[in-house]
Design a protein around this motif. Structure first.
Motif, PDB file in Angstrom:
ATOM      1  N   HIS A  63      -9.529  -1.836  -2.388  1.00 40.77           N
ATOM      2  CA  HIS A  63      -9.920  -1.229  -3.663  1.00 40.77           C
ATOM      3  C   HIS A  63      -8.690  -0.970  -4.532  1.00 40.77           C
ATOM      4  CE1 HIS A  63     -13.967  -0.927  -2.347  1.00 40.77           C
ATOM      5  NE2 HIS A  63     -13.843   0.163  -1.615  1.00 40.77           N
ATOM      6  N   THR A  64      -8.811  -1.264  -5.812  1.00 37.86           N
ATOM      7  CA  THR A  64      -7.692  -1.147  -6.750  1.00 37.86           C
ATOM      8  C   THR A  64      -7.103   0.252  -6.757  1.00 37.86           C
ATOM      9  OG1 THR A  64      -8.698  -2.840  -8.158  1.00 37.86           O
ATOM     10  CG2 THR A  64      -7.013  -1.440  -9.158  1.00 37.86           C
ATOM     11  N   GLN A  65      -7.975   1.266  -6.785  1.00 38.82           N
ATOM     12  CA  GLN A  65      -7.471   2.644  -6.860  1.00 38.82           C
ATOM     13  C   GLN A  65      -6.723   3.029  -5.595  1.00 38.82           C
ATOM     14  OE1 GLN A  65     -10.678   1.774  -6.690  1.00 38.82           O
ATOM     15  NE2 GLN A  65     -11.872   3.153  -5.397  1.00 38.82           N
ATOM     16  N   THR A  66      -7.089   2.431  -4.473  1.00 36.61           N
ATOM     17  CA  THR A  66      -6.385   2.735  -3.229  1.00 36.61           C
ATOM     18  C   THR A  66      -4.984   2.131  -3.241  1.00 36.61           C
ATOM     19  OG1 THR A  66      -8.456   2.904  -1.994  1.00 36.61           O
ATOM     20  CG2 THR A  66      -6.469   2.458  -0.721  1.00 36.61           C
ATOM     21  N   ILE A  67      -4.878   0.911  -3.710  1.00 32.41           N
ATOM     22  CA  ILE A  67      -3.551   0.300  -3.854  1.00 32.41           C
ATOM     23  C   ILE A  67      -2.679   1.175  -4.750  1.00 32.41           C
ATOM     24  CG2 ILE A  67      -2.280  -1.715  -4.716  1.00 32.41           C
ATOM     25  CD1 ILE A  67      -4.708  -3.429  -4.006  1.00 32.41           C
ATOM     26  N   ASP A  68      -3.274   1.684  -5.820  1.00 26.20           N
ATOM     27  CA  ASP A  68      -2.559   2.536  -6.778  1.00 26.20           C
ATOM     28  C   ASP A  68      -2.020   3.796  -6.098  1.00 26.20           C
ATOM     29  OD1 ASP A  68      -1.656   3.838  -9.048  1.00 26.20           O
ATOM     30  OD2 ASP A  68      -3.584   3.833 -10.084  1.00 26.20           O
ATOM     31  N   VAL A  69      -2.883   4.535  -5.405  1.00 34.58           N
ATOM     32  CA  VAL A  69      -2.492   5.806  -4.794  1.00 34.58           C
ATOM     33  C   VAL A  69      -1.470   5.589  -3.682  1.00 34.58           C
ATOM     34  CG1 VAL A  69      -3.331   7.761  -3.424  1.00 34.58           C
ATOM     35  CG2 VAL A  69      -4.625   6.999  -5.421  1.00 34.58           C
ATOM     36  N   VAL A  70      -1.691   4.564  -2.849  1.00 34.70           N
ATOM     37  CA  VAL A  70      -0.763   4.297  -1.748  1.00 34.70           C
ATOM     38  C   VAL A  70       0.604   3.871  -2.298  1.00 34.70           C
ATOM     39  CG1 VAL A  70      -0.326   2.896   0.302  1.00 34.70           C
ATOM     40  CG2 VAL A  70      -2.628   3.710  -0.166  1.00 34.70           C
ATOM     41  N   THR A  71       0.603   3.080  -3.355  1.00 36.27           N
ATOM     42  CA  THR A  71       1.869   2.657  -3.959  1.00 36.27           C
ATOM     43  C   THR A  71       2.641   3.848  -4.514  1.00 36.27           C
ATOM     44  OG1 THR A  71       0.931   0.488  -4.518  1.00 36.27           O
ATOM     45  CG2 THR A  71       2.899   1.175  -5.718  1.00 36.27           C
ATOM     46  N   THR A  72       1.929   4.776  -5.143  1.00 39.03           N
ATOM     47  CA  THR A  72       2.578   5.997  -5.654  1.00 39.03           C
ATOM     48  C   THR A  72       3.217   6.777  -4.514  1.00 39.03           C
ATOM     49  OG1 THR A  72       0.983   6.157  -7.464  1.00 39.03           O
ATOM     50  CG2 THR A  72       2.188   8.156  -6.897  1.00 39.03           C
ATOM     51  N   ARG A  73       2.467   6.935  -3.421  1.00 34.51           N
ATOM     52  CA  ARG A  73       2.991   7.684  -2.273  1.00 34.51           C
ATOM     53  C   ARG A  73       4.219   6.951  -1.685  1.00 34.51           C
ATOM     54  NH1 ARG A  73       0.206  11.125   1.397  1.00 34.51           N
ATOM     55  NH2 ARG A  73      -1.139  11.530  -0.407  1.00 34.51           N
ATOM     56  N   ALA A  74       4.137   5.642  -1.592  1.00 39.29           N
ATOM     57  CA  ALA A  74       5.243   4.874  -1.015  1.00 39.29           C
ATOM     58  C   ALA A  74       6.508   5.001  -1.859  1.00 39.29           C
ATOM     59  CB  ALA A  74       4.844   3.409  -0.894  1.00 39.29           C
ATOM     60  N   GLU A  75       6.330   5.024  -3.164  1.00 35.87           N
ATOM     61  CA  GLU A  75       7.481   5.159  -4.056  1.00 35.87           C
ATOM     62  C   GLU A  75       8.229   6.458  -3.780  1.00 35.87           C
ATOM     63  OE1 GLU A  75       8.456   5.499  -8.866  1.00 35.87           O
ATOM     64  OE2 GLU A  75       6.413   5.105  -8.171  1.00 35.87           O
ATOM     65  N   GLN A  76       7.481   7.536  -3.533  1.00 37.10           N
ATOM     66  CA  GLN A  76       8.120   8.826  -3.261  1.00 37.10           C
ATOM     67  C   GLN A  76       8.832   8.820  -1.911  1.00 37.10           C
ATOM     68  OE1 GLN A  76       8.113  10.669  -5.962  1.00 37.10           O
ATOM     69  NE2 GLN A  76       6.788   9.036  -6.738  1.00 37.10           N
ATOM     70  N   PHE A  77       8.249   8.127  -0.944  1.00 35.72           N
ATOM     71  CA  PHE A  77       8.863   8.071   0.388  1.00 35.72           C
ATOM     72  C   PHE A  77       9.994   7.044   0.473  1.00 35.72           C
ATOM     73  CE2 PHE A  77       4.803   9.757   2.525  1.00 35.72           C
ATOM     74  CZ  PHE A  77       5.354  11.017   2.688  1.00 35.72           C
ATOM     75  N   GLY A  78      10.114   6.210  -0.546  1.00 35.71           N
ATOM     76  CA  GLY A  78      11.118   5.157  -0.489  1.00 35.71           C
ATOM     77  C   GLY A  78      10.681   3.960   0.331  1.00 35.71           C
ATOM     78  N   PHE A  79       9.379   3.798   0.542  1.00 32.47           N
ATOM     79  CA  PHE A  79       8.858   2.636   1.255  1.00 32.47           C
ATOM     80  C   PHE A  79       8.656   1.472   0.277  1.00 32.47           C
ATOM     81  CE2 PHE A  79       6.294   5.757   4.128  1.00 32.47           C
ATOM     82  CZ  PHE A  79       7.460   6.140   4.760  1.00 32.47           C
ATOM     83  N   GLU A  80       8.750   0.258   0.789  1.00 33.98           N
ATOM     84  CA  GLU A  80       8.412  -0.923   0.007  1.00 33.98           C
ATOM     85  C   GLU A  80       6.940  -1.243   0.217  1.00 33.98           C
ATOM     86  OE1 GLU A  80       9.376  -5.741  -0.216  1.00 33.98           O
ATOM     87  OE2 GLU A  80      10.434  -4.450   1.224  1.00 33.98           O
ATOM     88  N   ILE A  81       6.230  -1.560  -0.859  1.00 32.91           N
ATOM     89  CA  ILE A  81       4.831  -1.975  -0.763  1.00 32.91           C
ATOM     90  C   ILE A  81       4.751  -3.469  -1.023  1.00 32.91           C
ATOM     91  CG2 ILE A  81       2.576  -1.875  -1.910  1.00 32.91           C
ATOM     92  CD1 ILE A  81       2.972   0.438  -0.093  1.00 32.91           C
ATOM     93  N   ILE A  82       4.074  -4.168  -0.133  1.00 26.83           N
ATOM     94  CA  ILE A  82       3.834  -5.604  -0.292  1.00 26.83           C
ATOM     95  C   ILE A  82       2.331  -5.795  -0.419  1.00 26.83           C
ATOM     96  CG2 ILE A  82       4.072  -7.891   0.726  1.00 26.83           C
ATOM     97  CD1 ILE A  82       6.419  -6.717   2.403  1.00 26.83           C
ATOM     98  N   VAL A  83       1.875  -6.320  -1.555  1.00 28.73           N
ATOM     99  CA  VAL A  83       0.461  -6.614  -1.760  1.00 28.73           C
ATOM    100  C   VAL A  83       0.286  -8.126  -1.736  1.00 28.73           C
ATOM    101  CG1 VAL A  83      -1.525  -6.375  -3.307  1.00 28.73           C
ATOM    102  CG2 VAL A  83       0.173  -4.539  -3.158  1.00 28.73           C
TER     103      VAL A  83
END
Length: 963
Positions: free
Chosen positions: A182-202
């Motif tokens: 779901h688009t909104q889930t990608i959005d929220v998880v990406t926001t959280r990853a940015e704060q943790f310094g994680f890389e997101i690969i979609v």
């Protein structure tokens, strides 16, 4: 006559104020006399520093009557257009069983209860939450489930956090998300990853194994509806020592093989379509399950089975209970609430329908999808996938024409991708709806017959769910899911559980900092209006005009009340508000080239969510000491601000302080932080002691979250829902949360979301809107003033018997006080826990225990409690002190007294044997007032250690149930 009429109108306007504020004018006069002041204003002058008192009154308007308020709000709600929703994407129309609607959602016995930290008087909602966990375990096929999280998207973000904690791919820093999540889930998880310094690969799901990752997230079925066997994908992720997470549709799991059986490590999703309205996005309970091996990393709460003092099965919150206050920045997450009311609704939905009823609903949904697909394919319409549960994605070069016809018919499709539109059928879909869908897509005169197509589907069978993924195991076999299918039985089951729980409809719940005040019936009525309850959060904005008006008015009022310039209503809990506010601060510093500013100063007295939220925003936490009076140690603050000046991001401070005091130096604190280039985050937990008297913006703060479920009357729901919007000064406004599906005006397009829906828990915003409307500027200020009067009267009376730990100017407190039980404990051996449990025998929920200081009770009466109820609580505390003194004197031993045996159940008091040093009748009825309204705890003192050592988080075995 005109003057008389004006006076009558004024009295009517103020009628709600009078009903919200508990003490009568005569009672107020008596309390002021006890405090030796002549007026409320004199007490405010003595309590609140003059330097921070507002110079101008609030401008939210005059108080309106309940009738006026509901009439106007109904006219606003009517501007919403309730279309038939086939949008899906995690939100579906549902039929709320009326027995649950009336007796749970609309019942103060369920929605005014507090979080079950005192389990002996919360066994009803604990059993319901255990049902929710059992339901989750059965449907997901995993070992351990939580008692709900905030929404599906934030649950996915929590899954990523868990994956990082437990994955053995320690060097990996990337998390993979399949592009059909779901688009909104990608959005929220990406926001959280940015704060943790994680890389997101979609990317494509099958590409997960091609990356160095610590975890991956798949959707099952996908957001476009495809049902895919992800067994090999999961195995591939695990072969890289990474954690495989699956976001699943709860209704599909009645027919699809459990993700746990496919090998998933974590399974999560929304329980919304189990009888909870869409509500323009929330509140909805998320389910979350994982392996037993990861139980120490599970976010949120777990309900566990333990034993009470008499050896009976008893339920309690296990392990994670208030872990933020214990582990602080080491906590698994910053979540301080759940979605208990909504989880209970979903659990009752499963109980009411039972396994066969749920399967029938799921089969009917799937059958309608099959019929729709067969008819479209017969007419040459191309479908994107050959498998589905409830969602069909149509590939079409006439998408715009079709969707325009749909809108004209009052129908919404999902239209996220070029040349495609999706249709998700639901529990509410009928045969007539399928015919209408054929008319919309094919044009009238298509010649299709739903009955004929249904017969063909029945005759030829369905292959839209792959044979390898057809569920073949039994679910929900426990008696709780197989015993209450008539309305009579269900009604009695709900009532039986409700009767085990102490809620605000029984007595005062005086929890410090949690503000358990009146949740007026008139405020609650609009949340079940179809115009608010039945909107999909991703419907076109012109269909949500009523919501936009209501949200806009609430926004403007909150701006005025807080002294800020803008408000985001997206965060769906106080902890989410903290998180969103810290992100705004972080992005602001980055926009100025100050990305290195990452130090957060936090006083040692702060709520535990503060350091947990700061950790989630990847801030380095530096603790500032408090002095002996509970105030921030200014010398220590200055020294530490100077020491970290170059890297100072912000301070997180609560006002009035967590100790219940208006600190005199608050403006100086703000100035010091600003001088060193930092921002001031003011925790809104105690905002109910500011409204109309002062404001965080006026004081000098830059951002706050507001607990609408505290100050602004959204009820606690037994532990959720909550709402935690943030207010910000203008320089932070561009950095508030946005949303990838529905743009939120006033924020930068690139800003990520912190919740699944653009306006968070929109369905319950009418509660706070109505509260502010009916109180008006004058009433809101009176509420704050009366909270201060009640707290100071309570403090004055209790101080005759107990030490009060902290006080402010002129020996006054703000809205709460801290009673110090440590001297009595040292003399008698009686603990604060003993006092808390004995209060249950007097018909009261314990105040906040051992926070912010161990060995104390933090007490907050709020403005809604009358002097009579406060006096009844004082009587209970004084009587309990007398009991402790009997232990000190030796009349009762430390092993044999009513406090250590508390609470007393009917079974305990009426048992055959009684070898106590005190009378049975006294155990149950220690003061005459108790007999007038006796509340019986249903279990005796619960063994916490046993529950953690023998963790069981599903309904007890059938044999135990029969016993």
């Amino acid at each position: 006559m005109s003057n008389a009429k004006s006076l009558e109108e004024l009295e009517q306007k103020q009628d709600f104020i009078r009903r919200h504020i508990g003490p009568s004018p005569a009672q107020v006069s008596d309390m002021l006399s006890a405090l030796e002041v002549s007026s409320v204003q004199e007490l405010i002058d003595q309590t609140v520093p003059a330097s921070i008192r507002l110079e101008q009154p609030l401008t939210v308007g005059e108080s309106r009557t309940e009738v006026e308020t509901l009439s106007y709000l109904k006219s606003v709600a009517s501007k919403n257009k309730v279309f038939k929703s086939y949008i899906g994407q995690g939100y579906h129309p549902t039929n709320v069983p009326h027995v649950i609607l009336r007796n749970v959602l609309e019942n103060p016995g369920w929605y005014t209860a507090y979080t079950p930290y005192q389990p002996e008087i919360a066994q009803g909602r604990l059993e319901s939450l255990l049902n929710f966990q059992t339901m989750t375990l059965d449907l997901t096929g995993l070992d351990l489930a939580s008692a709900s999280l905030l929404d599906e998207s934030t649950a996915a973000a929590e899954a990523m956090g868990l994956a990082k904690r437990v994955s053995k791919a320690k060097k990996a820093n990337a998390f993979f998300i399949a592009d059909d999540v779901h688009t909104q889930t990608i959005d929220v998880v990406t926001t959280r990853a940015e704060q943790f310094g994680f890389e997101i690969i979609v990317g494509k799901a099958e590409d997960a194994v091609n990356h160095d990752i610590f975890g991956a997230l798949f959707q099952y079925p996908t957001t476009s509806g495809e049902v895919v066997d992800i067994t090999d994908l999961i195995a591939g992720v695990q072969s890289k020592k990474a954690i495989a997470c699956v976001a699943a549709d709860i209704m599909s799991l009645l027919l699809l093989k459990a993700p746990g059986k496919l090998g998933a490590d974590v399974v999560l999703g929304s329980a919304q379509r189990f009888g909870v309205p869409m509500g323009y996005g929330g509140p909805h309970a998320a389910f979350f399950a994982t392996r037993d091996a990861y139980k120490r990393s599970l976010p949120g709460r777990i309900i566990g089975v333990s034993k009470d003092r008499l050896g009976n099965d008893a339920l309690r919150m296990a392990m994670q209970t208030r872990e933020q206050h214990i582990r602080r920045d080491k906590a698994n997450s910053n979540i301080c609430t759940a979605q208990v009311l909504l989880a209970n609704m979903a659990a009752f939905y499963a109980v009411y329908h039972g396994p066969q009823g749920l399967k029938t609903i799921a089969q009917r949904i799937h059958r309608f999808a099959d019929i729709l697909a067969a008819g479209l394919k017969a007419k040459g319409i191309a479908l994107k996938h050959s498998t589905w549960f409830d969602t069909l994605t149509v590939v079409s070069d006439s998408k715009d024409d079709v969707t325009a016809r749909a809108i004209a018919k009052g129908v919404n499709f999902a239209t996220n991708h070029e040349g495609e539109y999706s249709i998700s059928v639901s529990e509410t879909t009928t045969r007539a709806d399928i015919t209408e869908l054929f008319d919309i897509i094919l044009g009238e005169g298509h010649g299709l017959s739903v009955d004929a197509i249904a017969a063909d589907v029945e005759a030829n069978g369905s292959e839209s769910i792959p044979a390898s993924l057809v569920r073949d195991d039994e679910v929900l076999t426990h008696p709780n899911f197989n015993s209450y299918h008539s309305e009579t039985d269900m009604l009695r089951y709900i009532k039986r559980l409700e009767s085990k729980d102490l809620s605000l409809n029984h007595s005062m719940i005086s929890l410090g900092s949690c503000t358990m005040k009146l949740n007026a019936t008139a405020e609650m009525i609009p949340i079940t209006w179809p115009e608010f309850a039945n909107l999909h959060p991703f419907c076109p904005l012109d269909q949500a005009e009523g919501y936009q008006i209501m949200i806009g008015e609430l926004h403007d009022w909150l701006v005025n009340i807080t002294g800020y310039d803008a408000v985001s209503l997206q965060p769906n809990s106080g902890a989410q508000g903290e998180y969103a506010g810290l992100i705004a601060i972080r992005k602001y510093h980055e926009s100025r080239g100050d990305a290195h500013r990452n130090v957060c100063l936090i006083p040692s007295s702060a709520h535990g969510t503060n350091p947990a939220s700061a950790q989630m925003a990847s801030m380095k936490i530096v603790v500032v000491n408090c002095d002996k009076n509970g105030n921030v140690d200014m010398a220590d603050l200055k020294a530490k601000a100077e020491e970290v000046s170059e890297n100072l991001s912000c301070i997180m401070i609560t006002y009035p302080s967590t100790h219940g005091v208006y600190e005199e130096t608050i403006r100086e604190i703000c100035d010091i932080i600003h001088e060193h280039g930092g921002q001031v985050y003011m925790d809104g937990a105690n905002m109910n002691a500011q409204v109309g008297v002062t404001s965080p913006g006026f004081i000098g703060s830059d951002v706050s979250h507001l607990n609408l479920h505290k100050t602004f009357c959204i009820p606690h729901g037994g532990g959720g829902p909550g709402v935690g919007p943030i207010g910000v000064k203008s320089h932070l406004a561009p950095f508030m949360p946005n949303h990838s599906v529905i743009n939120v005006p006033g924020t930068n397009i690139g800003n990520g979301a912190v919740s699944a829906a653009p306006y968070g828990s929109a369905a319950i915003l009418p509660i706070s809107w109505a509260y502010i409307t009916m109180m008006g500027s004058e009433g809101l200020k009176q509420a704050t003033e009366m909270a201060i009067v009640n707290a100071n009267y309570l403090t004055h009376e209790l101080s005759k018997h107990f030490p009060i730990l902290y006080r402010g100017r002129n020996n006054r407190v703000a809205h709460e006080c801290i009673v110090d039980l440590r001297p009595l404990k040292e003399q008698s051996g009686i603990t604060e826990m003993d006092v808390a449990k004995r209060l249950q025998d007097y018909g009261f929920h314990s105040p906040t225990m051992s926070f912010p200081v161990a060995g104390t009770l933090m007490i907050e009466p709020t403005e809604s409690e009358s002097k009579g109820e406060i006096d009844r609580f004082i009587e209970a505390m004084v009587s309990i002190k007398g009991e402790i003194e009997k232990v000190i004197s030796g009349e009762w031993s430390i092993e044999n007294n009513p406090l250590v045996f508390a609470p007393h159940t009917q079974g305990d008091v009426l048992g055959n044997e009684w070898d106590r040093a005190y009378d049975r009748f006294y155990a149950a009825f220690p003061v005459p007032a108790v007999a007038k309204n006796k509340f019986w705890p249903t279990v005796t003192r619960i063994d916490d250690v046993y529950g953690d050592r023998n963790l069981v988080c599903s309904c007890p075995a059938v044999e135990t149930y029969r016993d």
